[in-house]
Design a protein around this motif. Sequence first.
Motif, PDB file in Angstrom:
ATOM      1  N   LYS A   1       0.833  -1.193   0.000  1.00 54.78           N
ATOM      2  CA  LYS A   1       0.000   0.000   0.000  1.00 54.78           C
ATOM      3  C   LYS A   1       0.874   1.252   0.000  1.00 54.78           C
ATOM      4  O   LYS A   1       2.050   1.216   0.396  1.00 54.78           O
ATOM      5  N   TYR A   2       0.245   2.345  -0.418  1.00 55.57           N
ATOM      6  CA  TYR A   2       0.932   3.633  -0.465  1.00 55.57           C
ATOM      7  C   TYR A   2       0.108   4.641   0.326  1.00 55.57           C
ATOM      8  O   TYR A   2      -1.125   4.636   0.274  1.00 55.57           O
ATOM      9  N   PHE A   3       0.816   5.546   1.052  1.00 59.69           N
ATOM     10  CA  PHE A   3       0.149   6.558   1.869  1.00 59.69           C
ATOM     11  C   PHE A   3       0.736   7.928   1.540  1.00 59.69           C
ATOM     12  O   PHE A   3       1.945   8.074   1.303  1.00 59.69           O
ATOM     13  N   ARG A   4      -0.145   8.948   1.547  1.00 67.40           N
ATOM     14  CA  ARG A   4       0.293  10.311   1.257  1.00 67.40           C
ATOM     15  C   ARG A   4      -0.640  11.307   1.940  1.00 67.40           C
ATOM     16  O   ARG A   4      -1.759  10.963   2.351  1.00 67.40           O
ATOM     17  N   TRP A   5      -0.169  12.573   2.024  1.00 65.08           N
ATOM     18  CA  TRP A   5      -1.003  13.688   2.473  1.00 65.08           C
ATOM     19  C   TRP A   5      -1.546  14.430   1.257  1.00 65.08           C
ATOM     20  O   TRP A   5      -0.864  14.581   0.244  1.00 65.08           O
ATOM     21  N   VAL A   6      -2.792  14.930   1.389  1.00 71.70           N
ATOM     22  CA  VAL A   6      -3.453  15.646   0.288  1.00 71.70           C
ATOM     23  C   VAL A   6      -4.308  16.770   0.854  1.00 71.70           C
ATOM     24  O   VAL A   6      -4.925  16.614   1.930  1.00 71.70           O
ATOM     25  N   ILE A   7      -4.328  17.903   0.146  1.00 70.16           N
ATOM     26  CA  ILE A   7      -5.321  18.952   0.415  1.00 70.16           C
ATOM     27  C   ILE A   7      -6.112  19.154  -0.870  1.00 70.16           C
ATOM     28  O   ILE A   7      -5.536  19.405  -1.934  1.00 70.16           O
ATOM     29  N   VAL A   8      -7.419  19.025  -0.789  1.00 66.33           N
ATOM     30  CA  VAL A   8      -8.263  19.176  -1.975  1.00 66.33           C
ATOM     31  C   VAL A   8      -8.655  20.650  -2.104  1.00 66.33           C
ATOM     32  O   VAL A   8      -8.536  21.434  -1.153  1.00 66.33           O
ATOM     33  N   PRO A   9      -9.110  21.074  -3.304  1.00 65.44           N
ATOM     34  CA  PRO A   9      -9.442  22.492  -3.515  1.00 65.44           C
ATOM     35  C   PRO A   9     -10.421  23.010  -2.468  1.00 65.44           C
ATOM     36  O   PRO A   9     -11.404  22.352  -2.114  1.00 65.44           O
ATOM     37  N   GLY A  10     -10.105  24.198  -1.964  1.00 70.48           N
ATOM     38  CA  GLY A  10     -10.995  24.882  -1.036  1.00 70.48           C
ATOM     39  C   GLY A  10     -10.838  24.494   0.410  1.00 70.48           C
ATOM     40  O   GLY A  10     -11.527  25.044   1.284  1.00 70.48           O
ATOM     41  N   GLU A  11      -9.913  23.552   0.729  1.00 69.94           N
ATOM     42  CA  GLU A  11      -9.821  23.060   2.103  1.00 69.94           C
ATOM     43  C   GLU A  11      -8.625  23.597   2.888  1.00 69.94           C
ATOM     44  O   GLU A  11      -8.374  23.158   4.003  1.00 69.94           O
ATOM     45  N   LEU A  12      -7.850  24.536   2.300  1.00 69.52           N
ATOM     46  CA  LEU A  12      -6.818  25.230   3.075  1.00 69.52           C
ATOM     47  C   LEU A  12      -7.167  26.707   3.041  1.00 69.52           C
ATOM     48  O   LEU A  12      -7.004  27.376   2.027  1.00 69.52           O
ATOM     49  N   THR A  13      -7.638  27.217   4.171  1.00 71.32           N
ATOM     50  CA  THR A  13      -8.124  28.600   4.232  1.00 71.32           C
ATOM     51  C   THR A  13      -6.987  29.587   4.359  1.00 71.32           C
ATOM     52  O   THR A  13      -6.978  30.636   3.705  1.00 71.32           O
ATOM     53  N   SER A  14      -5.987  29.279   5.194  1.00 75.80           N
ATOM     54  CA  SER A  14      -4.877  30.198   5.407  1.00 75.80           C
ATOM     55  C   SER A  14      -3.685  29.442   5.974  1.00 75.80           C
ATOM     56  O   SER A  14      -3.806  28.304   6.443  1.00 75.80           O
ATOM     57  N   GLY A  15      -2.530  30.115   5.936  1.00 75.87           N
ATOM     58  CA  GLY A  15      -1.320  29.564   6.521  1.00 75.87           C
ATOM     59  C   GLY A  15      -0.698  28.471   5.677  1.00 75.87           C
ATOM     60  O   GLY A  15      -1.086  28.221   4.532  1.00 75.87           O
ATOM     61  N   SER A  16       0.305  27.788   6.257  1.00 72.32           N
ATOM     62  CA  SER A  16       0.956  26.652   5.607  1.00 72.32           C
ATOM     63  C   SER A  16       1.134  25.553   6.631  1.00 72.32           C
ATOM     64  O   SER A  16       1.374  25.808   7.813  1.00 72.32           O
ATOM     65  N   VAL A  17       1.043  24.315   6.153  1.00 70.08           N
ATOM     66  CA  VAL A  17       1.109  23.168   7.038  1.00 70.08           C
ATOM     67  C   VAL A  17       2.292  22.300   6.642  1.00 70.08           C
ATOM     68  O   VAL A  17       2.478  21.969   5.472  1.00 70.08           O
ATOM     69  N   ASP A  18       3.108  21.948   7.652  1.00 75.56           N
ATOM     70  CA  ASP A  18       4.244  21.055   7.435  1.00 75.56           C
ATOM     71  C   ASP A  18       3.802  19.635   7.717  1.00 75.56           C
ATOM     72  O   ASP A  18       3.256  19.342   8.786  1.00 75.56           O
TER      73      ASP A  18
END
Length: 891
Positions: free
Chosen positions: A408-425
């Motif tokens: 299996k493979y795992f990753r992080w994703v942000i879909v359109p419209g779901e990051l309002t502000s800032g940056s996430v590490d």
Amino acid sequence: MAKVNAPVYSLNGGEVGEEALARLDLERLQFAGALYSNMMPRVIGSMTLCPGMEHIADINIDEVLPLEYSYSGGSNLVPVLSNLEMRIIRDNGFVSRVAVATAITNGDFASFTGWTNASTGTATAGVSGGNLVLTGAFLGRAVARQTLTVAGGDQAKEHGLRITVVRGPVNVRIGAAAGGSSILTALALDDGEHSLAFTPNAGTIYLEISNDKPRPALVDRCVIEGSGVVVIPTPWTAADLAANIIRYEQHKDVIYVASGVYQQRMIQRRSDTGWGVQRYKVEDGPFVASDVITALQPDGYVGVINLLADRDYFDSRMIGRLYRLFQSGQAIFDTFAAAPAEGAYIRVSGVGGSRTFNFALTGTWVGKVRLQVATDDGSGSPGAWSDVNSFTSNVSSTYTDGDNNVIKYFRWVIVPGELTSGSVDTSLIYGGGSQTGVARIVSITNAQSAVVEVLSRFYSLGSTFEWDQSSWSDYDGWPSAIENFGGRLYWAREDMINGSVPDQYKSFDDAVEGDSAPIARSTGASTDRGVLWLLGLQRLLAGTDVSEISIKSSSFDEPLTASNWFPVEASTRGCKNLRAVKCDSDGIFVQSSGIGAFALAPIQGSLDYGSTDLMAMHEEICDGFEIVDLAVQRRPDTIIWFILSNGEARALTYEPAEKVVSWWRRTTQGQIKRVIANRGGGEDNVCFAVNRNGAMRFEKLASLRDCRGGLVNCLADGFTRFTATAAQTTFSVPHLDGMDVTVWANGVALYDQDDLYTVAGGNVVLPAQSAGVSVVIGLPYNGDYQSTKLAYGAQGGTALFQPKKLSQLGIYLLDTAIGKVRAGKDFDSLRQITETNKGKPLQDGEVIAAYDADMMPVSSDWNTDSRLCLRAQAPYPFTAGALVLDVKTNG
């Protein structure tokens, strides 16, 4: 009693050596001659005065090497290499730029003033060390923009954008709007120099340079070119060109170049007037396992990092080398600053606790981040992704997957419209499994530390003894030969041949399996010089200095693969270090002596190749001088051109199916140095580099249709053609200054070899010409033909060793000024063949479309070696369709 011998029917036998003139058992010898000088034998059976050479451009730039570039766009395009430079000939001159006032602010990148940082995500654009530095990111694009103002008088003028890339690739766009590409698009400009042509057609345009890769790209210069000839730097010296080490292969708009001395290059045509030279860079091989016991350790995951060795190892000649490290464990760190965003993935396998990994989200941000999973799709890549969990705040935890023995493979994703502000590490850290990372050395710090750019991210910062290195570098050597065959690009270095992944000319990814896997196999050649050339015919052929190797698959119709590779020696002639050329299924090469030419051709009734001596009937056609260049012309006849070290050319009219293998000579006032043949509409463009009148010239062989004595008649060397303006008297030919020339104007020879014009001050002055009159001015030459010993066809057997006399000549001529044709028993006793045509007196220089008359007497003595000699004189056309010889024997 006198006896009559048989006639000669055709004139396409070509020149044979004196040692072969007694081969009466060979029918083709009946049609051969002892001399064909500037007389071209045609496959159809005729013989014609060779077309002239048209002056195209002065190329007096030391040693030169024109490259063949086949182009269906209408123009004749020829890249010309000289000492460390390349210029482009387009039709009748070098590509050049006109003066424009358009300018780029800080195009030398002394500062970033004038540019705008339009980067996205975490990517950046700025200036450092005199370079534009575009640092891309996995989740961002580095962009530098500038708005340019174009003066009204320059908007319709073609501009040149000169961009020097230190470390690429970068993309260039020019549009009528910011970020647009309506005016110019040039993608993947790599290390090298590029001259891009564009016409603004607007007062305000927008220039953009960008980098999509997650590593820094460096640009040294980006300026609008000044007026003058476009000159692009190259690595090849005049000595390299003279040594004939350059091998090249065209595929679409790219010429791939190998030399054995320098890293391969790609000569790219972006438009007829936009060209560049860049390094041929690959990111996935070809790799070989290292035999050095040294541990290597990266100090970062992505970007430009250091690669450390546990002992003295690195050498400055390793710059450009690829390194592939095999690492245990996987760690991924990504920063998301905008949506949508997709991070890199880890690969999880095994059972139980071995399927546990750590994950974390940190930073100041508002939104939602999703953890996703995908199963292996069977090819070693993720299939469809689905959500495992989602988070709206920082988190640090572990996750254990319960599907034992499932990859299996795992990753992080942000879909359109779901990051309002800032940056996430984000981070994913998995102690199991293994991955590979690839990096290229860009500089050497010391023997234990090298600066590298990461091409495929590292997953661990630990050291490893398991690593591979690329096959090519200054340290290891570079390929010396190249060929495009069977959808693969093949490179040969020493005894090894590397074939790319099919249809992917810059990929050697050994993770590809099956028949599409890249190839890395030996030729088995018994020489230390390695492969000198490659040819892709019905088989892949390799030439070495001791043999010619045919590389087979198990069946004639099967493709070559890494496991289906069987090299055998097709012949053992040995090759000169000079390119070989293709002629349908035949390969033409020069033997190691330098004075022999051979054809590699399929053996009838066999599935393999063998070699045939093209000089079997004329061993001394080169007069002892080495062959230094060759090319193949396909239209209107197939002619193989050979350039000799003494500056003469030998040509071979070649049509084996019609039993035409006919040698002839091409001589001129000057020395022919190079030859190329480009495919094009109508006849091929056969071009020569000629040292004439003390300077190097680029000249093109005229087409046969322009050499028939019409209003335009191109039977002269180094000629220039003009279309006169009303009452024009002065015609400029500076390249012929001080030389004696012929002049053809509107169907008439104003000056011929009986009355040559001496060029003074670079000009020819004629009586006033009418508007539209065609004028051709150039150097004269003769076409000479001498028959064989006329030793065939006697009624009582051979006429060899018998006294004989050529009493009468019958000759069928087409488009010929018959009053200018001379005939005789030798070249010292030539006379005009006739003064009438069908009983009417000939006008001086009159061209007759077809001449077929009674046999005419030829002055000749009784001699055991009776011959016929013919001479035609440029600028008058000459084509002989057939000869009939009334030869009387007395014995």
